[in-house]
Design an enzyme around this catalytic site. Structure first.
Site, PDB file in Angstrom:
ATOM      1  N   ASP A  11       0.867  -1.184   0.000  1.00 44.20           N
ATOM      2  CA  ASP A  11       0.000   0.000   0.000  1.00 44.20           C
ATOM      3  C   ASP A  11       0.901   1.230   0.000  1.00 44.20           C
ATOM      4  O   ASP A  11       2.114   1.131   0.217  1.00 44.20           O
ATOM      5  CB  ASP A  11      -0.916  -0.018   1.232  1.00 44.20           C
ATOM      6  CG  ASP A  11      -1.927   1.129   1.246  1.00 44.20           C
ATOM      7  OD1 ASP A  11      -2.307   1.602   0.153  1.00 44.20           O
ATOM      8  OD2 ASP A  11      -2.334   1.559   2.332  1.00 44.20           O
ATOM      9  N   SER A  12       0.287   2.386  -0.207  1.00 42.99           N
ATOM     10  CA  SER A  12       1.064   3.623  -0.116  1.00 42.99           C
ATOM     11  C   SER A  12       1.360   3.973   1.331  1.00 42.99           C
ATOM     12  O   SER A  12       2.314   4.701   1.624  1.00 42.99           O
ATOM     13  CB  SER A  12       0.306   4.776  -0.774  1.00 42.99           C
ATOM     14  OG  SER A  12      -0.893   5.052  -0.067  1.00 42.99           O
ATOM     15  N   CYS A  75      -4.434  -1.677  -1.876  1.00 45.11           N
ATOM     16  CA  CYS A  75      -4.656  -0.256  -2.155  1.00 45.11           C
ATOM     17  C   CYS A  75      -5.590  -0.164  -3.351  1.00 45.11           C
ATOM     18  O   CYS A  75      -5.261  -0.680  -4.431  1.00 45.11           O
ATOM     19  CB  CYS A  75      -3.328   0.421  -2.453  1.00 45.11           C
ATOM     20  SG  CYS A  75      -3.453   2.121  -3.045  1.00 45.11           S
ATOM     21  N   GLU A 153      -4.214   7.581   8.942  1.00 48.92           N
ATOM     22  CA  GLU A 153      -2.792   7.424   9.244  1.00 48.92           C
ATOM     23  C   GLU A 153      -2.479   7.996  10.628  1.00 48.92           C
ATOM     24  O   GLU A 153      -1.743   7.390  11.416  1.00 48.92           O
ATOM     25  CB  GLU A 153      -1.954   8.129   8.173  1.00 48.92           C
ATOM     26  CG  GLU A 153      -1.982   7.475   6.806  1.00 48.92           C
ATOM     27  CD  GLU A 153      -0.821   6.516   6.586  1.00 48.92           C
ATOM     28  OE1 GLU A 153       0.234   6.675   7.222  1.00 48.92           O
ATOM     29  OE2 GLU A 153      -0.981   5.585   5.758  1.00 48.92           O
ATOM     30  N   CYS A 189     -11.304   2.719  -0.142  1.00 47.82           N
ATOM     31  CA  CYS A 189      -9.900   2.970   0.197  1.00 47.82           C
ATOM     32  C   CYS A 189      -9.608   2.121   1.419  1.00 47.82           C
ATOM     33  O   CYS A 189     -10.391   2.133   2.384  1.00 47.82           O
ATOM     34  CB  CYS A 189      -9.663   4.449   0.507  1.00 47.82           C
ATOM     35  SG  CYS A 189      -8.000   4.805   1.137  1.00 47.82           S
ATOM     36  N   HIS A 191      -7.620   2.522   3.727  1.00 43.57           N
ATOM     37  CA  HIS A 191      -7.438   3.303   4.952  1.00 43.57           C
ATOM     38  C   HIS A 191      -8.740   3.477   5.728  1.00 43.57           C
ATOM     39  O   HIS A 191      -8.722   3.576   6.958  1.00 43.57           O
ATOM     40  CB  HIS A 191      -6.878   4.697   4.624  1.00 43.57           C
ATOM     41  CG  HIS A 191      -5.408   4.748   4.406  1.00 43.57           C
ATOM     42  ND1 HIS A 191      -4.825   4.394   3.204  1.00 43.57           N
ATOM     43  CD2 HIS A 191      -4.390   5.114   5.222  1.00 43.57           C
ATOM     44  CE1 HIS A 191      -3.511   4.558   3.290  1.00 43.57           C
ATOM     45  NE2 HIS A 191      -3.220   4.991   4.503  1.00 43.57           N
TER      46      HIS A 191
END
Length: 263
Positions: A11-12, A75, A153, A189, A191
């Site tokens: 993932d990023s 992702c 994050e 997403c 996240h």
């Protein structure tokens, strides 16, 4: 197959932990390499050309270094843009992450569903195709948010999300025409499930959120069925392309990632 060969999650940032968790629940003995392209973060605000060039090249280096038995691109943005190129370039099974529009349409009673993702994901033709194939009788309302990625994050670094910021992001979805009729939202997403409780608390009563994590975990388990694993449950390593903040280490440890290194 060498039992020590890992599953590699990519993932990023740390969003892919929402995919790693259900996979570890099904395959607790699997060695794990979790890769965060922190030097390229966030993907959601980058151009398609940048992602299409960066992801296959980086995964090629990672395959040489870690020799994974399978790659999970955890992702949505990277998957919707670069999945085909990665599969063509690498001789390793690759599982992508795509918006869970099909299960959302199956759940919806109002026939109005929301897709909440990054701006790069929600504008992709891939999403158009999923909506046409699996939600043709639904109104699909999309909203892209880079801020929600940052909030997720920060939460894993120990910073509590601000409810007002969550509400402002959701206003961009529910405030669109027919948005008040949305009864299912796709977390497009990886996240976003990390702030799932906060999203639910800030949404209208009765709205349900769905994501692809459990389905991806089942797919990984199916593709590795019958393969050898270490005899005891395995830990994992987190790999970053830029030096990670130490505040993130407790969250990584909770996901079985006992050490971190920089690529």
């Amino acid at each position: 197959m060498d039992a020590r060969r890992p599953l590699l999650f990519f993932d990023s940032g740390v969003g892919g932990l929402s995919v790693l968790a259900p996979t570890r629940a099904l395959l607790p003995q699997a060695p794990i390499v979790y890769v965060a392209d922190s030097a390229g973060y966030p993907y959601g605000t980058r151009s398609e050309a940048e992602i299409a060039g960066r992801v296959p090249a980086l995964l090629g280096r990672l395959v040489e270094r870690y020799r994974p038995r399978l790659i999970v691109i955890a992702c949505n943005t990277a998957s919707t843009i670069a999945l085909a190129a990665v599969r063509a370039a690498l001789d390793v099974p690759v599982v992508g992450t795509v918006p869970a529009i099909k299960p959302a349409a199956e759940l919806s009673r109002t026939r109005v569903i929301g897709v909440l993702g990054t701006k790069a994901t929600v504008r992709q033709p891939y999403v158009d195709d999923l909506a046409a194939r699996f939600a043709a009788d639904c109104t699909v309302i999309r909203h892209g948010s880079a801020e929600l990625v940052d909030i997720a994050e920060a939460k894993l670094r120990g910073e509590p999300p601000d409810p007002a910021r969550i509400a402002a992001v959701l206003a961009g979805l529910f405030g669109q025409p027919q948005g008040e009729r949305i009864d299912v939202v796709v977390n497009a997403c990886t996240h976003f499930p990390l702030v799932g409780e906060e999203l639910a608390a800030a949404s209208p009563t009765g709205v349900r959120f769905v994501d692809g994590g459990p389905g991806i975990a089942r797919r990984v388990a199916h593709l590795t069925q019958g393969q050898d694993w270490p005899a005891a449950p395995s830990g994992g390593v987190a790999v970053f392309t830029a030096r990670p903040p130490e505040a993130l280490f407790p969250a990584l440890a909770r996901h079985g990632l006992s050490r971190a290194e920089t690529l």
